[in-house]
Scaffold this motif. Structure first.
Motif, PDB file in Angstrom:
ATOM      1  N   TYR A  16      55.626  -2.392  16.961  1.00 32.29           N
ATOM      2  CA  TYR A  16      54.571  -2.388  17.978  1.00 32.29           C
ATOM      3  C   TYR A  16      53.960  -0.985  18.137  1.00 32.29           C
ATOM      4  O   TYR A  16      52.751  -0.846  18.247  1.00 32.29           O
ATOM      5  CB  TYR A  16      55.143  -2.878  19.308  1.00 32.29           C
ATOM      6  N   ARG A  17      54.817  -0.001  18.127  1.00 35.80           N
ATOM      7  CA  ARG A  17      54.342   1.366  18.346  1.00 35.80           C
ATOM      8  C   ARG A  17      53.926   2.066  17.053  1.00 35.80           C
ATOM      9  O   ARG A  17      53.534   3.246  17.076  1.00 35.80           O
ATOM     10  CB  ARG A  17      55.424   2.169  19.074  1.00 35.80           C
ATOM     11  N   ALA A  40      53.655  -3.264  27.190  1.00 40.72           N
ATOM     12  CA  ALA A  40      52.399  -3.700  26.563  1.00 40.72           C
ATOM     13  C   ALA A  40      51.471  -4.220  27.664  1.00 40.72           C
ATOM     14  O   ALA A  40      51.387  -5.416  27.917  1.00 40.72           O
ATOM     15  CB  ALA A  40      52.671  -4.786  25.522  1.00 40.72           C
ATOM     16  N   ARG A  74      55.684   2.911  14.368  1.00 35.43           N
ATOM     17  CA  ARG A  74      56.577   3.969  13.874  1.00 35.43           C
ATOM     18  C   ARG A  74      57.537   3.398  12.845  1.00 35.43           C
ATOM     19  O   ARG A  74      57.798   2.209  12.827  1.00 35.43           O
ATOM     20  CB  ARG A  74      57.380   4.581  15.027  1.00 35.43           C
ATOM     21  N   ASN A 134      46.963  -4.786  23.999  1.00 32.41           N
ATOM     22  CA  ASN A 134      48.345  -4.403  23.729  1.00 32.41           C
ATOM     23  C   ASN A 134      49.256  -5.626  23.655  1.00 32.41           C
ATOM     24  O   ASN A 134      50.187  -5.669  22.841  1.00 32.41           O
ATOM     25  CB  ASN A 134      48.846  -3.442  24.809  1.00 32.41           C
ATOM     26  N   ILE A 182      60.057  -2.947  18.567  1.00 36.30           N
ATOM     27  CA  ILE A 182      59.371  -1.873  19.285  1.00 36.30           C
ATOM     28  C   ILE A 182      58.769  -0.860  18.313  1.00 36.30           C
ATOM     29  O   ILE A 182      57.655  -0.373  18.517  1.00 36.30           O
ATOM     30  CB  ILE A 182      60.335  -1.172  20.280  1.00 36.30           C
ATOM     31  N   ARG A 183      59.481  -0.579  17.223  1.00 33.12           N
ATOM     32  CA  ARG A 183      58.940   0.338  16.210  1.00 33.12           C
ATOM     33  C   ARG A 183      57.674  -0.241  15.604  1.00 33.12           C
ATOM     34  O   ARG A 183      56.684   0.472  15.397  1.00 33.12           O
ATOM     35  CB  ARG A 183      59.977   0.600  15.114  1.00 33.12           C
TER      36      ARG A 183
END
Length: 326
Positions: free
Chosen positions: A323-324, A110, A326, A115, A320-321
């Motif tokens: 954040y991204r 990030a 997904r 970010n 992480i999912r």
């Protein structure tokens, strides 16, 4: 007649007594790790002043800066056990205790403030849960400026870091140094100038803010603006101490924290711009890494991310999912 008057006065005094007790000032000591001039400390002191004002001085937070009350490595335990009621600390320093604390120290995941804020929102629910398990409540968190690399000698490539004694401050920064072939050495901020002067270290990763506060131009000449990550300082309160506050005090504390978080992120942006300029003004080479160096750094970052996700388990993967997207 005198007995009746005395009785009336006693009843009146007893009626006032709860109000007097309620109006007593609650005093909290607050250890923080950085100097009075650092923007995090400035923000913390404004936070404490806002709390005093909003509670009409009934909640008085006394800020002890620069590790003067409790040393940085001991601060999380101190607030967890109730040794102190409120604290500011660098989350990544406690990554060995829980991988969630180290999330924002994973490099090249990030980069940049936008970010970093998005990543904080993904991290926050898991961070709050981990802290609650320790009897601690998160009040707010503020990012440092992006982390860059300081060196005495110009880097022609990342290979020039092999064997170099490299100042680090967290498990992730130590791992970054290892993967770059450098020799990691943990040094606290106040000891940085002396560590360079004695040859204990020859390079480091930290923000331009810390670079200016330690007068980095006196011991290194090059600063590479990698913006590898934006580690966060967190302000947190012992949950039992929080619950002992009145509803008015709780509300004031939470509202002051929300304002401090907003203000702190803006102060951080300003600090980065000013610090980069000050490093350059004092003769340092302030430059972004070239494309080959950037690719090498990102490759190392991917390795550290995979290792961190493995250690963090389901929480790490979910974070992480989120954040991204997904």
């Amino acid at each position: 007649m005198k007995l009746a008057v005395a009785k009336s006065l006693m009843i009146a005094a007893m009626a006032v007594l709860p109000l007097a007790v309620h109006a007593q000032t609650t005093k909290w000591d607050m250890p923080t790790p950085y100097s009075d001039g650092e923007f995090h400390t400035v923000n913390v002191k404004l936070f404490a002043a806002d709390v005093r004002k909003a509670t009409n001085n009934q909640l008085d937070i006394n800020v002890h800066s620069n590790g003067s009350l409790i040393k940085h490595p001991d601060m999380l335990r101190a607030v967890s056990t109730g040794q102190v009621n409120v604290v500011e600390l660098l989350l990544g320093q406690f990554g060995n205790e829980d991988p969630v604390f180290a999330a924002d120290n994973v490099p090249f995941v990030a980069t940049g403030y936008d970010n970093a804020w998005k990543f904080y929102q993904a991290q926050k629910p898991y961070l709050e849960k981990k802290l609650q398990g320790r009897g601690v409540r998160l009040l707010y968190a503020v990012a440092w400026p992006g982390q860059g690399i300081y060196t005495k000698n110009v880097l022609k490539s990342v290979a020039d870091l092999k064997g170099v004694k490299f100042r680090t401050y967290s498990p992730q920064t130590a791992r970054l140094a290892e993967l770059l072939g450098a020799s990691p050495t943990v040094i606290q901020v106040p000891e940085v100038p002396q560590a360079f002067a004695t040859g204990t270290v020859h390079a480091m990763i930290t923000s331009s803010a810390t670079g200016t506060s330690t007068k980095a131009w006196e011991f290194v000449k090059n600063y590479y603006t990698t913006n590898a990550f934006h580690p966060k300082n967190m302000v947190a309160v012992n949950e039992r101490a929080f619950q002992r506050l009145s509803d008015t005090q709780k509300k004031a504390l939470l509202e002051a924290a929300a304002e401090a978080e907003k203000r702190g992120w803006e102060l951080s942006r300003q600090r980065e711009a000013e610090a980069n300029a000050l490093l350059a003004k004092n003769g340092m080479n302030v430059t972004p890494p070239d494309s080959a160096m950037k690719a090498a750094f990102e490759k190392v970052g991917a390795t550290i991310l995979a290792e961190w996700q493995k250690s963090a388990g389901a929480d790490g993967e979910a974070m992480i999912r989120a954040y991204r997207g997904r």
